[in-house]
Enzyme design. Structure first.
Site, PDB file in Angstrom:
ATOM      1  CG  ASP A 175       1.544  -2.651   2.071  1.00 33.43           C
ATOM      2  OD1 ASP A 175       2.627  -2.526   1.481  1.00 33.43           O
ATOM      3  OD2 ASP A 175       0.956  -1.707   2.617  1.00 33.43           O
ATOM      4  CG  HIS A 176       5.953  -4.364  -1.819  1.00 35.91           C
ATOM      5  ND1 HIS A 176       5.045  -3.619  -2.513  1.00 35.91           N
ATOM      6  CD2 HIS A 176       7.075  -3.620  -1.753  1.00 35.91           C
ATOM      7  CE1 HIS A 176       5.602  -2.479  -2.856  1.00 35.91           C
ATOM      8  NE2 HIS A 176       6.835  -2.446  -2.415  1.00 35.91           N
TER       9      HIS A 176
ATOM     10  CD  GLU B 155       8.932   6.134  -5.893  1.00 30.79           C
ATOM     11  OE1 GLU B 155       9.184   5.226  -6.690  1.00 30.79           O
ATOM     12  OE2 GLU B 155       7.826   6.681  -5.803  1.00 30.79           O
TER      13      GLU B 155
ATOM     14  CG  HIS C 267       3.442   1.175   0.530  1.00 31.98           C
ATOM     15  ND1 HIS C 267       3.001  -0.115   0.509  1.00 31.98           N
ATOM     16  CD2 HIS C 267       3.697   1.501  -0.758  1.00 31.98           C
ATOM     17  CE1 HIS C 267       2.995  -0.559  -0.741  1.00 31.98           C
ATOM     18  NE2 HIS C 267       3.400   0.405  -1.527  1.00 31.98           N
TER      19      HIS C 267
ATOM     20  CE  LYS D  12       5.425   7.860  -8.532  1.00 36.97           C
ATOM     21  NZ  LYS D  12       6.450   6.808  -8.353  1.00 36.97           N
TER      22      LYS D  12
END
Lengths: 354, 515
Positions: free
Chosen positions: B202-203, B241, B265, B365
């Site tokens: 999970d970056h 975002e 996340h 978003k």
């Protein structure tokens, strides 16, 4: 915004009265307004007794502050002068922040001292530390004997380059006395040791993992090639092997060969060879028919690492080599930090040879 | 997490110079080697860590994909991608050295023979480069390919190292689409690789600021005593975002914001903020504490979902003054799509520390501004002296900015200069970009190094993933299965989400923090 005015002695800022430094700094930041952000993570004092050192150290500090925001205190002391003189300048080094369009600035206080003011270093200069931030003192050249003991109650890290010392043992004794004075709180940071960081990393990676690590026991020969004048760097590298692998010095053969004995009584022959190039241009370790080689790639800031089994090259790769430039050495040192316990052990292992 | 560099079991020559777990020589096999992830993230990350001198020189990379191409062609494509996406400018000499360790292996994912050939090639690389039989398999292919890849790896014996080395697998998200599929995926992975060799990436956890949450909390003595329901009023986690679905409509239509962002996340960030101090920095110690947070999340019934979760979808609007289409008008999106592009949640952690402290999360978003942050809102000062009703001072807020402009700020009250007694909020602000001139590594760089070093701290464990899905499934079920599913609210692109999300906090007498 460096060199706002051009003082007659050197172009590194606005001349100020020492007693008014804080007030002048405040003015400096007010002029900067919204576009400038003052940043500081450490107090970095740079002390030199070399003529024209203020200009050179200002250049170095300007480069260092690109990566390490600090309050820099640059001191030029002239021990030869007969007049008592204490002059100060303030300036700022600004760089565009990687986070955006803002200018991130580090302030620099510069001092030129001579005569009685040199003895008042702690009083005159170090009253201007940014409170609560660590204090790193970079002492260029030889340390005087005695050193003002008051200094060591302020310093967190003492940075020096033993490469430049004429009398290593004497200087090291002073450094150790300083550390004693500070109840071991001062971390000793030798740029001659920092010079070895990348080559130590390149050598260490050969022995990661259980199987390769076993090969450390079988090392029987080491060859180090060093540039003229960098024998002390090569000896420090040897000291690192000895300290970390448990070798005891058993014999020396002139200045070119040292023999160590490992815990099992086996002999390890270390050959030191002088050659043109980087401070340490090559180091090979021989263990059970394998040569582990690190060479400075010619004309590049890269190390070429390779293993050779019975004369056949098995693996070859490039790694960063670091640099002998004082700016890069200081950046490396400031980035790494740490207590440098291994350094002290390495020095202990070869102290009489440096 | 960084291991003690003085570890006597380790390489003695690493003492004092290794400030993190040391990556071991290995071959990284990337499944899906011609895909976007490989080009944009994995290869640039591997190049950057090589350029920083942190990659073991013996390391080899084998790209496994269907299309026929030579090693040279593959290297050429990767070079082009790395030039475009690398954090550091590509240096020809370093790239040449790195590219020499990159190979291409052409095979279908379901072709058993391709894996037999792969095994032979890996043995040859081991012999040539001294990678010690260590293999790191990276599943960067589509999730529906994971099963055949893992089965064939096991059948070819590649899930175990023959030479006493190790074999590990990195699994890219999504880790399933619900609890059932996550369990199935975990069981498929578990058949081939033991849990301790499985790295679910999970970056978000590889980001500098995410790692700094633990440092902030447990390396400073001043925060932890205040970090509970006696002093914390509530916590907000925001991931905003400005972008729409871009080219991801195919995936996003089936996932939505809840599955795409919250399940992984945002819950991971919540775990880092809400967890107890681990006994040590070992992977399982940290993950043991994180999973307790997810386990303590109050499960939501269908009725609770209607009250505590708001979902929305962006309609036509404008971003930065430019018209932006509605979600349903985006390419490859169903014109009557019910997929949420915005979620706001009110959560409760039912444990001793966090009882009665609401956690508000929002992700969306096409919001006016991009930013991910955690804000901890402390209780107000007692209503005496300066905080009498007439003045009503603001709360202290500690903000941890994850991206962009990573940093930490603390809002506090100060007296305005002057003869009158006016109190205003001021902000103490720490910016990584200002204080540290050196750029942080990309999340993938850190995570790849950790996987090579065998440090799974920043990777999700099976029970974490499954517990998170169990929590999310209840919401999905209420939205899609329950008879009276809550409404999907519209919000104009460029707004901060539907009004109902504001109401979620307004009911509690609170407002969303302005980013």
């Amino acid at each position: 915004m460096s060199a706002i005015t051009e003082p007659p002695t050197f172009a590194a800022g606005v001349p100020v009265e020492i007693a008014k430094i804080d007030r002048e700094l405040k003015k400096l930041w007010e002029q900067g307004g919204e576009v400038m952000t003052r940043a500081s993570l450490i107090n970095l004092a740079v002390y030199s007794e070399q003529p024209a050192s203020l200009a050179e150290n200002t250049r170095i500090v300007s480069e260092i502050t690109r990566e390490h925001a600090c309050r820099a205190i640059v001191i030029a002391a002239d021990r030869g002068a007969v007049v008592d003189r204490a002059e100060a300048w303030i300036s700022a080094h600004c760089h565009i922040s990687r986070a955006g369009g803002k200018q991130v600035c580090s302030e620099q206080l510069s001092f030129a001292l001579s005569g009685c003011y040199i003895g008042m270093l702690a009083n005159v200069v170090f009253a201007h530390l940014d409170s609560d931030l660590p204090f790193y003192l970079w002492w260029q050249g030889e340390l005087p004997d005695p050193i003002d003991p008051q200094l060591w109650t302020w310093v967190d890290r003492l940075i020096y380059d033993s490469f430049a010392w004429q009398h290593y043992d004497e200087q090291m004794r002073l450094v150790e006395a300083a550390q004693e004075e500070a109840h071991q709180r001062v971390v000793l940071c030798d740029l001659n040791w920092t010079r070895l960081v990348q080559i130590r990393l390149a050598i260490a990676q050969f022995f990661d993992g259980a199987n390769p690590r076993d090969r450390l026991r079988d090392i029987d020969r080491v060859q180090i090639t060093f540039a003229p004048g960098y024998r002390s760097t090569a000896i420090l590298l040897t000291g690192w092997f000895a300290a970390q692998l448990g070798w005891e010095k058993s014999a020396t053969f002139g200045s070119a060969a040292i023999h160590f004995a490992d815990k099992g009584g086996n002999t390890i022959a270390v050959a030191l060879r002088e050659g043109e190039g980087e401070p340490i241009s090559g180091c090979s370790l021989f263990s059970a028919g394998t040569e582990y080689r690190v060479e400075h790639a010619r004309g590049a800031d890269l190390l070429c690492v390779s293993t050779h089994v019975k004369g056949t090259e098995r693996m070859r790769q490039l790694m960063p080599a670091g640099s002998n430039d004082p700016v890069r050495l200081m950046r490396e040192e400031l980035m790494r930090g740490g207590p440098h316990r291994v350094y002290l052990r390495a020095v202990k292992a070869v102290r009489d040879l440096i | 997490m960084a291991k003690d560099s003085d570890d006597p079991q380790g390489n003695p020559l690493r003492e004092g110079i290794a400030t993190r777990s040391v990556p071991q020589a290995c071959t990284v096999v990337i499944f899906g080697a011609t895909g976007d992830l490989t080009h944009r993230k994995l290869i640039p990350a591997l190049y950057n860590i090589a350029a920083d001198g942190e990659l073991p020189p013996q390391l080899a990379v084998v790209g496994f994909a269907r299309r026929a191409k030579s090693d040279e062609e593959f290297r050429g494509e990767l070079e082009e991608a790395a030039r475009k996406h690398s954090r550091q400018t590509l240096r020809d000499d370093l790239w040449k050295g790195f590219a020499g360790s990159v190979f291409y292996h052409q095979s279908e994912f379901a072709d058993a023979e391709g894996y037999t050939r792969l095994a032979q090639r890996l043995e040859q690389i081991d012999a040539e480069r001294g990678t010690g039989g260590n293999r790191l398999f990276y599943l960067a292919a589509a999730p529906d390919q994971f099963e055949p890849i893992l089965q064939h790896l096991a059948a070819a014996g590649l899930n175990k190292s023959a030479q006493g080395g190790w074999a590990r697998v990195i699994v890219e998200k999504p880790f399933g689409t619900d609890l059932a599929s996550a369990r199935k995926l975990n069981s498929i992975v578990g058949t081939a690789f033991p849990e301790h060799d499985t790295y679910r990436i999970d970056h978000f956890l590889g980001k500098e600021t995410a790692q700094n949450i633990l440092v902030l909390r447990f390396a400073n003595a001043i925060f932890e005593p205040l970090w509970d329901n006696r002093y914390v009023d509530h916590v907000q986690i925001t991931a905003a975002e400005t972008l729409g679905v871009e080219g991801r409509a195919g995936y996003y239509e089936g996932a939505g914001a809840l599955r795409d962002m919250v399940q992984n996340h945002l819950l991971q960030l919540l775990c880092l903020v809400g967890m107890e101090a681990p006994t040590d920095l070992g992977a399982d110690s940290v993950r043991d504490e994180k999973v307790k947070v997810v386990r303590s999340l109050r499960r939501l019934s269908a009725k609770d979902v209607a009250v505590n979760v708001v979902r929305g979808q962006y309609a036509e609007g404008a971003i930065s003054g430019k018209p932006a289409p509605g979600y349903r008008s985006e390419k490859n999106v169903n014109p009557s799509s019910q997929t949420e592009t915005y979620v706001a949640l009110r959560l409760q952690i039912d444990n001793w520390r966090w009882a009665d402290v609401p956690i508000y999360m929002r992700v969306g978003k096409r919001l006016p501004k991009s930013g991910t942050e955690i804000s901890v809102h402390f209780k107000k000062a007692p209503p005496v002296l300066f905080n009498k009703e007439s003045q009503g001072l603001d709360q202290n807020v500690l903000v941890i900015r994850i991206q962009p402009d990573e940093g930490i700020s603390l809002r506090m009250q100060a007296k305005m200069p002057g003869t009158s007694f006016r109190i205003e909020p001021v902000k103490m602000d720490f910016h990584y970009g200002t204080s540290f001139g050196k750029a942080s590594p990309e999340a993938y760089e850190r995570l790849l190094l950790d996987a090579m070093a065998g440090d799974a701290t920043l990777f999700a464990r099976r029970d974490e993933v499954e517990q998170a899905w169990a929590f999310i499934d209840a919401i999905e079920e209420a939205w899609h299965v329950a008879e009276r599913a809550p409404k999907l609210f519209e919000y104009p692109a460029g707004s901060w989400g539907p009004d109902e999300a504001d109401d979620l906090l307004a009911r509690d007498g609170r407002t969303w923090r302005r980013l």
